[in-house]
Design a protein around this motif. Structure first.
Motif, PDB file in Angstrom:
ATOM      1  N   CYS A  52       3.964   0.286 -11.096  1.00  0.00           N
ATOM      2  CA  CYS A  52       3.905  -1.442 -11.336  1.00  0.00           C
ATOM      3  C   CYS A  52       2.970  -1.940 -12.235  1.00  0.00           C
ATOM      4  O   CYS A  52       2.510  -3.126 -12.107  1.00  0.00           O
ATOM      5  CB  CYS A  52       3.545  -1.885  -9.811  1.00  0.00           C
ATOM      6  SG  CYS A  52       1.792  -1.191  -9.511  1.00  0.00           S
TER       7      CYS A  52
ATOM      8  N   CYS B 136       3.154  -0.337  -6.057  1.00  0.00           N
ATOM      9  CA  CYS B 136       3.903   0.827  -6.097  1.00  0.00           C
ATOM     10  C   CYS B 136       3.511   2.261  -5.245  1.00  0.00           C
ATOM     11  O   CYS B 136       4.273   3.123  -4.907  1.00  0.00           O
ATOM     12  CB  CYS B 136       4.474   1.425  -7.500  1.00  0.00           C
ATOM     13  SG  CYS B 136       3.281   2.097  -8.305  1.00  0.00           S
TER      14      CYS B 136
ATOM     15  N   CYS C  22      -0.022   5.582  -7.733  1.00  0.00           N
ATOM     16  CA  CYS C  22      -1.169   5.892  -8.545  1.00  0.00           C
ATOM     17  C   CYS C  22      -2.221   6.529  -7.659  1.00  0.00           C
ATOM     18  O   CYS C  22      -3.589   6.608  -7.845  1.00  0.00           O
ATOM     19  CB  CYS C  22      -1.798   5.203  -9.545  1.00  0.00           C
ATOM     20  SG  CYS C  22      -2.423   3.716  -8.461  1.00  0.00           S
TER      21      CYS C  22
END
Ligand code: FES
Length: 594
Positions: free
Chosen positions: A37, A43, A46
């Motif tokens: 993202c 998203c 990470c």
């Protein structure tokens, strides 16, 4: 503060005063941080495991679960960490297949001594050197700042008969150039000996513009909202990334940046506009016009690179349209598409799909937005191709055999796994050609397929192949949208060329992602027509290959320009019956259960 990521033997400095997130700091250092993202915190890719150190509290937001998000985290001390979604092979595919250099080289260096033979009375050095070096002119500015000494040996660096620089002859006289593929997500580059064509070293990095948006449209939107400031930011980001690649490659090859005289850049049209600091807004609004399509050439000084000679040349390759960029032209040229008389198709499958059909001397291309489903994104059990991802599967003896990266317990599906599971689900008769997961009640209680079918409280069906791995009806719809986009593009190009799939002799799959998709999955799910079976080959990073040829070879530079002008572009959304073609293309093939 020092940040160390397990799996990368590199320590990155973090400046707390910068206020940057951990994600931004690592991306700027050129590390391939997982994330889809662009660091927006949406998203969850990470997430990382903190092995040592302290973080700000906002790192632990709802989406993160028990693990912190790098794009929300601000380090409070030195850190050691490991990303959960680290790709199995985070190395970026730098090179691809390419033909041997055939035409005259673009680069040469010529040494000469300022001796009595050269310094003849009654003339001038310019006239003498034009004769000696066989060049059309010898510009006075190359002497600027240079001490002119009798009996000193100098070397002139010449590109396409243009004298770029003059300097005292050094012991190591090699001159270098870079071929760079500027991808929306990643940059891949190699350092090349400009006289021999030898690839001396290779490097890759994440495109730092990802912080301003994961795809080309969001980068155009960024410029729309931020105006000139945003454009400058994006241009500087790419320029800095290229400068870091130059530093890294030269360090690896143990050569000086001052010996780098040429760079060729291939990329999609938005990337080349941004690299040159040209406003990409016309590319994002109807009628989607590029500001330029032909190859551009400017000095390193004008481009904004500082450590290499100011007269070094930066070249961008020619493009076809707003959405068929120089990366596609480069790939097609490297794959031999300028040879007339062939029938073939080049396809780059990714978030954006680009394809090109050659039929003899006619070329037609199109692009489509396939979305991220084929990369395993926006899929309920989707994950990167990391340890624990199902990458392949087989329906055999009444059960699914899963192939899991790293041999671990299955934790999710990567792109190739999603497609393989659909392929096998179709084969097992668990998914219909319309993409429906079948009703478990339609099966006899003892049917071996029944345990794989789940229905939740709201009546939604899914196909579960491991405790944490399932494919929902919604996931299959996402894949159908991607399949519909790509297959419809292929059908439109075949129709425009008046060809049947069987008449295509060669199907070349280019790019980072496509190389992971097995031919069986591409054909049996109907993403590509059955008629292509047995004709697929994977050609790697063909955009980089084209950039290499453009940098090195006079014929290739001309040939690429000519090829770009011959390729026609079809805008799919403007076709009258496109909705119908798309709907048909999103269906799976009717398969018989074996
Ligand atoms: S949540 Fe997407 S990059 Fe952090």
């Amino acid at each position: 503060m020092k940040i160390q990521v397990q799996a990368w033997d590199q320590v990155v400095d973090y400046d707390p005063a910068s206020g940057k997130s951990l994600y931004a700091c690592l991306v700027e250092a050129g590390l391939p941080v997982p994330g889809d993202c662009g660091g927006k915190g949406t998203c969850g890719k990470c997430r990382f495991k903190l092995l040592e150190g302290e973080l700000s509290a906002e790192a632990y937001q709802a989406l993160a679960g028990q693990y912190p998000l790098a794009c929300r985290a601000r380090p409070q001390s030195d850190l050691r960490l490991a990303f959960l979604n680290m790709e199995r092979d985070h190395r970026i595919l730098v090179t691809g297949d390419r033909p041997a250099l055939a035409g005259p080289k673009r680069w040469r260096q010529v040494s000469f001594k300022l001796d009595r033979d050269l310094l003849q009375a009654g003339t001038d050095l310019e006239t003498r050197l034009v004769q000696e070096l066989d060049v059309p002119s010898f510009p006075a500015q190359v002497w600027q700042g240079l001490e002119i000494q009798r009996d000193q040996t100098y070397r002139a660096i010449i590109c396409d008969d243009q004298v770029l620089a003059l300097e005292p002859q050094l012991a190591d006289g090699r001159i270098y150039g870079l071929a760079v593929d500027i991808g929306t997500t990643t940059l891949a580059a190699s350092l090349i000996d400009l006289e021999t064509g030898e690839d001396v070293s290779q490097a890759s990095a994440l495109n730092p513009q990802i912080q301003q948006g994961a795809d080309v449209l969001s980068r155009i939107s960024y410029v729309m909202t931020e105006g000139g400031r945003g454009l400058k930011q994006l241009q500087q980001a790419i320029r800095r990334a290229i400068q870091s690649l130059i530093d890294e490659l030269c360090q690896d090859a143990d050569c000086l940046e001052s010996a780098v005289y040429g760079l060729s850049l291939a990329g999609n049209t938005v990337m080349t506009h941004l690299a040159l600091g040209i406003d990409p807004r016309p590319l994002g609004q109807s009628p989607y016009l590029p500001v330029f399509r032909s190859g551009q050439q400017l000095s390193a000084k004008a481009f904004g690179l500082r450590k290499i000679p100011s007269s070094a040349q930066v070249m961008t390759l020619p493009a076809v349209s707003a959405y068929i960029g120089s990366d596609v032209v480069a790939g097609a040229y490297a794959a031999g598409f300028s040879e007339l008389g062939k029938r073939r198709l080049l396809i780059d499958i990714g978030t954006n799909g680009e394809m090109l059909v050659q039929d003899g001397d006619r070329y037609v291309s199109c692009s489509c937005a396939a979305g991220p489903a084929l990369e395993g994104m926006m899929i309920s059990s989707g994950m990167k191709a990391a340890a624990g991802a199902v990458e392949e599967c087989l329906w055999q003896d009444g059960q699914f055999d899963l192939q899991v990266i790293g041999g671990e317990d299955p934790q999710g599906l990567c792109g190739s796994g999603v497609l393989a599971l659909i392929r096998e689900g179709l084969r097992a008769g668990l998914i219909s050609y319309r993409g429906r997961i079948i009703d478990p009640e339609s099966l006899a209680p003892e049917d071996c397929r029944r345990p794989y079918l789940k229905v939740d409280d709201q009546g939604k069906r899914s196909l579960q192949v491991a405790p944490q791995v399932s494919l929902t009806q919604h996931d299959i719809r996402q894949v159908q949208l991607a399949k519909g986009a790509i297959r419809s593009g292929v059908e439109v190009l075949l129709k425009a060329s008046q060809l049947e799939a069987e008449q295509i002799d060669q199907v070349l799959v280019a790019g980072q992602f496509g190389r992971h998709l097995a031919e069986a999955s591409l054909i049996k799910t109907g993403l590509l027509p059955e008629g292509f079976a047995g004709r697929l080959s994977y050609i790697g990073n063909s955009s980089h290959s084209g950039a290499y040829l453009y940098l090195m070879d006079q014929e290739a530079a001309r040939g690429l320009e000519a090829l770009a002008r011959r390729i026609n572009y079809i805008e799919l959304s403007r076709l009258e019956d496109y909705d119908r073609v798309f709907a048909r293309a999103s269906l799976f093939p009717k398969l018989t259960r074996k």
